[in-house]
Design a protein around this motif. Structure first.
Motif, PDB file in Angstrom:
ATOM      1  N   VAL A 196      58.760 -20.244 113.380  1.00 39.65           N
ATOM      2  CA  VAL A 196      57.621 -19.381 113.693  1.00 39.65           C
ATOM      3  C   VAL A 196      56.804 -19.247 112.416  1.00 39.65           C
ATOM      4  CG1 VAL A 196      56.876 -17.102 114.404  1.00 39.65           C
ATOM      5  CG2 VAL A 196      58.878 -18.139 115.485  1.00 39.65           C
ATOM      6  N   LEU A 197      55.494 -19.566 112.509  1.00 42.91           N
ATOM      7  CA  LEU A 197      54.592 -19.453 111.372  1.00 42.91           C
ATOM      8  C   LEU A 197      53.756 -18.198 111.538  1.00 42.91           C
ATOM      9  CD1 LEU A 197      53.358 -23.156 111.068  1.00 42.91           C
ATOM     10  CD2 LEU A 197      55.291 -22.032 109.908  1.00 42.91           C
ATOM     11  N   CYS A 198      53.987 -17.262 110.672  1.00 47.20           N
ATOM     12  CA  CYS A 198      53.182 -16.047 110.665  1.00 47.20           C
ATOM     13  C   CYS A 198      51.997 -16.305 109.707  1.00 47.20           C
ATOM     14  CB  CYS A 198      54.014 -14.861 110.187  1.00 47.20           C
ATOM     15  SG  CYS A 198      55.365 -14.430 111.283  1.00 47.20           S
ATOM     16  N   VAL A 199      50.835 -16.541 110.275  1.00 46.18           N
ATOM     17  CA  VAL A 199      49.645 -16.956 109.518  1.00 46.18           C
ATOM     18  C   VAL A 199      48.699 -15.777 109.386  1.00 46.18           C
ATOM     19  CG1 VAL A 199      47.736 -18.578 109.396  1.00 46.18           C
ATOM     20  CG2 VAL A 199      49.923 -19.287 110.410  1.00 46.18           C
ATOM     21  N   GLY A 200      48.319 -15.499 108.137  1.00 43.37           N
ATOM     22  CA  GLY A 200      47.372 -14.435 107.875  1.00 43.37           C
ATOM     23  C   GLY A 200      45.947 -14.953 107.774  1.00 43.37           C
ATOM     24  N   PRO A 201      44.985 -14.103 107.588  1.00 45.65           N
ATOM     25  CA  PRO A 201      43.581 -14.527 107.446  1.00 45.65           C
ATOM     26  C   PRO A 201      43.366 -15.312 106.144  1.00 45.65           C
ATOM     27  CG  PRO A 201      43.805 -12.183 107.030  1.00 45.65           C
ATOM     28  CD  PRO A 201      45.133 -12.643 107.506  1.00 45.65           C
ATOM     29  N   SER A 202      42.492 -16.283 106.205  1.00 50.51           N
ATOM     30  CA  SER A 202      42.251 -17.157 105.050  1.00 50.51           C
ATOM     31  C   SER A 202      41.457 -16.440 103.962  1.00 50.51           C
ATOM     32  CB  SER A 202      41.503 -18.417 105.477  1.00 50.51           C
ATOM     33  OG  SER A 202      40.239 -18.077 106.019  1.00 50.51           O
ATOM     34  N   GLY A 203      41.607 -16.949 102.732  1.00 53.59           N
ATOM     35  CA  GLY A 203      40.887 -16.368 101.600  1.00 53.59           C
ATOM     36  C   GLY A 203      40.491 -17.446 100.600  1.00 53.59           C
ATOM     37  N   GLU A 204      40.114 -17.005  99.441  1.00 51.94           N
ATOM     38  CA  GLU A 204      39.650 -17.922  98.383  1.00 51.94           C
ATOM     39  C   GLU A 204      40.829 -18.366  97.546  1.00 51.94           C
ATOM     40  OE1 GLU A 204      37.386 -16.873  94.529  1.00 51.94           O
ATOM     41  OE2 GLU A 204      35.872 -17.136  96.099  1.00 51.94           O
ATOM     42  N   GLY A 205      40.950 -19.704  97.406  1.00 52.77           N
ATOM     43  CA  GLY A 205      42.014 -20.247  96.595  1.00 52.77           C
ATOM     44  C   GLY A 205      41.527 -20.667  95.214  1.00 52.77           C
ATOM     45  N   SER A 206      42.252 -21.539  94.653  1.00 54.37           N
ATOM     46  CA  SER A 206      41.914 -22.025  93.300  1.00 54.37           C
ATOM     47  C   SER A 206      40.695 -22.953  93.369  1.00 54.37           C
ATOM     48  CB  SER A 206      43.107 -22.775  92.712  1.00 54.37           C
ATOM     49  OG  SER A 206      43.419 -23.914  93.509  1.00 54.37           O
ATOM     50  N   VAL A 207      40.102 -23.190  92.185  1.00 55.00           N
ATOM     51  CA  VAL A 207      38.886 -24.025  92.104  1.00 55.00           C
ATOM     52  C   VAL A 207      39.303 -25.487  92.189  1.00 55.00           C
ATOM     53  CG1 VAL A 207      36.918 -24.690  90.698  1.00 55.00           C
ATOM     54  CG2 VAL A 207      37.711 -22.304  90.724  1.00 55.00           C
ATOM     55  N   ALA A 208      38.749 -26.129  93.154  1.00 50.63           N
ATOM     56  CA  ALA A 208      39.009 -27.567  93.279  1.00 50.63           C
ATOM     57  C   ALA A 208      38.111 -28.379  92.350  1.00 50.63           C
ATOM     58  CB  ALA A 208      38.805 -28.013  94.726  1.00 50.63           C
ATOM     59  N   LYS A 209      36.826 -27.964  92.245  1.00 52.43           N
ATOM     60  CA  LYS A 209      35.890 -28.700  91.388  1.00 52.43           C
ATOM     61  C   LYS A 209      34.638 -27.869  91.200  1.00 52.43           C
ATOM     62  CE  LYS A 209      33.760 -33.239  90.877  1.00 52.43           C
ATOM     63  NZ  LYS A 209      33.522 -34.559  91.518  1.00 52.43           N
ATOM     64  N   SER A 210      34.014 -28.005  90.045  1.00 58.14           N
ATOM     65  CA  SER A 210      32.737 -27.324  89.777  1.00 58.14           C
ATOM     66  C   SER A 210      31.679 -28.398  89.561  1.00 58.14           C
ATOM     67  CB  SER A 210      32.837 -26.437  88.532  1.00 58.14           C
ATOM     68  OG  SER A 210      33.764 -25.415  88.732  1.00 58.14           O
ATOM     69  N   CYS A 211      30.527 -28.193  90.135  1.00 58.70           N
ATOM     70  CA  CYS A 211      29.453 -29.207  90.068  1.00 58.70           C
ATOM     71  C   CYS A 211      28.139 -28.522  89.725  1.00 58.70           C
ATOM     72  CB  CYS A 211      29.319 -29.942  91.388  1.00 58.70           C
ATOM     73  SG  CYS A 211      30.817 -30.835  91.894  1.00 58.70           S
ATOM     74  N   PRO A 212      27.279 -29.208  88.848  1.00 56.80           N
ATOM     75  CA  PRO A 212      25.944 -28.651  88.530  1.00 56.80           C
ATOM     76  C   PRO A 212      24.938 -29.048  89.611  1.00 56.80           C
ATOM     77  CG  PRO A 212      26.355 -30.586  87.185  1.00 56.80           C
ATOM     78  CD  PRO A 212      27.605 -30.373  87.957  1.00 56.80           C
ATOM     79  N   TYR A 213      24.009 -28.139  89.864  1.00 58.95           N
ATOM     80  CA  TYR A 213      22.960 -28.404  90.857  1.00 58.95           C
ATOM     81  C   TYR A 213      21.619 -27.971  90.259  1.00 58.95           C
ATOM     82  CZ  TYR A 213      26.231 -29.491  94.622  1.00 58.95           C
ATOM     83  OH  TYR A 213      27.200 -30.088  95.392  1.00 58.95           O
ATOM     84  N   ILE A 214      20.522 -28.702  90.640  1.00 58.97           N
ATOM     85  CA  ILE A 214      19.155 -28.378  90.205  1.00 58.97           C
ATOM     86  C   ILE A 214      18.383 -27.931  91.423  1.00 58.97           C
ATOM     87  CG2 ILE A 214      17.032 -29.284  89.177  1.00 58.97           C
ATOM     88  CD1 ILE A 214      18.700 -31.293  87.628  1.00 58.97           C
TER      89      ILE A 214
END
Length: 563
Positions: free
Chosen positions: A469-487
């Motif tokens: 039985v998987l007791c699954v809670g609401p999702s949240g913010e995890g670790s940073v996978a990647k950071s990218c610059p945008y213009i």
């Protein structure tokens, strides 16, 4: 004064001075008493005669009829009243005289008739006072009759025992003796045959009627006893109902025994009714019924056949009842074995009926999802009859019932409401589930945002088919996978750095078969980062979530489901 003249030449009839008879007895009449019988007309005649002596009587005067004496009865008068005439009182000297009293002679009392002593004794022995009537003692006859009737009523309705009824025989003997004693003093009867016939005619019908009624009552009692000995209490009561008021008068103790028999049968019927009610499995009714039968056997040993008949009916009806009722009744008989050989044989049927009844009852309860009662029946059969041929089936049934109870507990803990289920904090085991091992099958409790994207073979809809039985809670913010610059396109063309975070999903994995927690982690789901274009209204550093594919989701949940 004008008076009648009397021809003195006609000689007077001499007055009869002989003794008269008054009331059949001669009475002497003194001459002086005759003077008081003179009438007023005689006085006038006497005055006329005295005048005739001095005055010449005319020639045409009619002769007066000669004196005729009164022929009626002459009362006897005392000498003091001899000078009294007419109705008034006269005085002689200084002594006043009144009307003379009349003394009528009194008849002598008639002596009682002579009665034969044997006739009087027989007449009184009838208890009707006939002997006193022969003796002309009417009040004694009435008294004897009333005492007899009163005693019969008391004996029939109040004091109905043998000794009190025998007093009636003593009363008849006392009346016969008293009649004999009085008749013996009345004189000798020359021909007593007629009186003796009367005495016999008085006592013989009483004896015949009483004898016939008592014989009839004895026959009714015999028929009632025969029905009772045959075990038919209803017929015994019907026979007793034939006893009438005449039987009460002739044989009160027998009628009392009949009424006692009726009361005993009613008592037995009440116990039989309780046993019939107890066939439904009601232990209180069974206890009342067997207690009543035991008490009746103790008080009335002669009713053993009737009790045996009632018990046979009970035992014959028991196998026909529904299985759970048979199981309940046999369980009571096993726990409360009746005392005595007669009632104790009711417990002898238990081994032949109880195992099958327990198994069939448990199976039906299990089919109706009455899980705990079914488990109890199965376990009872296994515990009481470990070597019985039905015991293996009972063990299997008990296991099924136990699994069903566990599964019901799991489903109840998981619930259907939103939010974190109670199962996730206190998981009851479901031992029917296999241990969790690849390939596992998960039942998801809680959020289904990402679990809905798992493969169909990984997730099941019914927890009974799961391993975890998987007791699954609401999702949240995890670790940073990647950071990218945008213009920024257009405008001031400002630069921004966007951090793409993995999706954090708290998951508790619980093994279904044991209820133990396998893991309690926060899964991080990766995904695509740094898209070429990003729509955002924020300038500067921006946080975004990765965009997971199905493969990303599978990869995150795979260790919990398939390990």
């Amino acid at each position: 004064m004008k008076g009648r003249t009397v021809d003195e030449t006609t000689p007077r009839e001499p007055h009869d001075e002989r003794p008269r008879e008054v009331g059949g007895e001669p009475v002497a009449v003194p001459p002086s008493a005759l003077g008081s019988e003179r009438r007023p007309e005689d006085s006038e005649s006497a005055d006329s005669e005295s005048d005739a002596d001095s005055t010449p009587r005319p020639a045409d005067t009619e002769p007066v009829a000669p004196f005729e004496p009164d022929t009626g009865p002459i009362p006897v008068q005392s000498p003091t009243a001899a000078h009294t005439a007419g109705t008034g009182s006269e005085t002689v000297g200084d002594v006043p005289l009144g009307p003379a009293p009349v003394h009528w002679p009194q008849p002598e009392p008639t002596p009682p008739p002579a009665v034969d002593p044997l006739a009087a004794a027989l007449g009184n022995a009838s208890l009707l006072g006939i002997g006193y009537l022969l003796l002309r003692r009417r009040w004694l006859a009435v008294l004897a009759f009333l005492v007899t009737i009163g005693y019969l009523l008391v004996s029939a309705l109040v004091v109905r025992n043998v000794f009190f009824h025998l007093v009636l025989v003593l009363w008849a003997g006392a009346l016969a003796w008293h009649g004999w004693r009085i008749a013996a003093k009345s004189g000798q009867v020359p021909s007593p045959r007629r009186q003796r016939v009367i005495g016999v005619a008085a006592v013989l019908p009483v004896l015949v009627v009483v004898t016939l009624v008592r014989v009839d009552a004895a026959g009714i009692e015999s028929d009632s006893d025969a029905a009772r000995d045959g075990g038919d209490c209803d017929k015994s009561v019907a026979e007793v109902a034939r006893l009438s008021f005449a039987h009460r008068l002739a044989d009160p103790p027998l009628v009392a025994r009949g009424e006692h028999a009726t009361a005993t049968c009613q008592r037995l019927a009440a116990s039989a009714a309780s046993l019939k009610t107890g066939l439904n499995g009601r232990h209180a009714a069974l206890d009342q019924g067997f207690t009543g039968l035991a008490g009746l056997l103790k008080d009335e040993p002669a009713y053993d056949n009737v009790v045996r008949h009632v018990l046979d009916d009970f035992l014959a009806e028991l196998p026909k009842r529904e299985n759970c009722e048979v199981a309940d009744v046999t369980q009571w008989l096993r726990d409360h074995r009746p005392e005595g050989d007669l009632l104790g044989r009711a417990a002898d049927v238990v081994p032949g009926l109880q195992p099958k009844a327990l198994l069939s009852c448990a199976d039906s309860l299990l089919a109706r999802q009455s899980l705990q009662p079914a488990l109890t029946r199965y376990k009872s059969l296994v515990a009481m009859y470990p070597n019985h041929e039905l015991t293996p089936r009972a063990k299997e049934g008990a296991q099924k019932a136990q699994w069903a109870i566990e599964l019901a507990a799991v489903r109840s803990a998981l619930g259907t409401s939103t939010g974190r289920p109670r199962y996730c904090d206190a998981a009851p085991p479901y031992t029917a589930a296999p241990p969790h091992a690849p390939p596992g099958r998960a039942y998801v409790a809680g959020s289904s945002e990402f679990t809905a994207r798992l493969p169909a073979g990984w997730v099941v809809d019914d927890v009974a088919n799961a391993t975890v039985v998987l007791c699954v809670g609401p999702s949240g913010e995890g670790s940073v996978a990647k950071s990218c610059p945008y213009i920024e396109i257009g405008g001031l063309r400002r630069r921004s750095t966007v951090s793409f975070h993995r999706i954090a999903v708290p998951v508790r994995a619980i093994e279904l078969t044991s209820g133990r927690v396998l893991s309690d982690v926060t899964l991080e789901i990766g995904g695509a980062t740094c898209p070429e274009f990003l729509n955002t209204s924020t300038v500067g550093d921006v946080k975004e979530k990765v965009v997971p594919t199905d493969a990303d989701v599978h990869a995150a949940f795979a260790p919990l489901v398939s390990r």
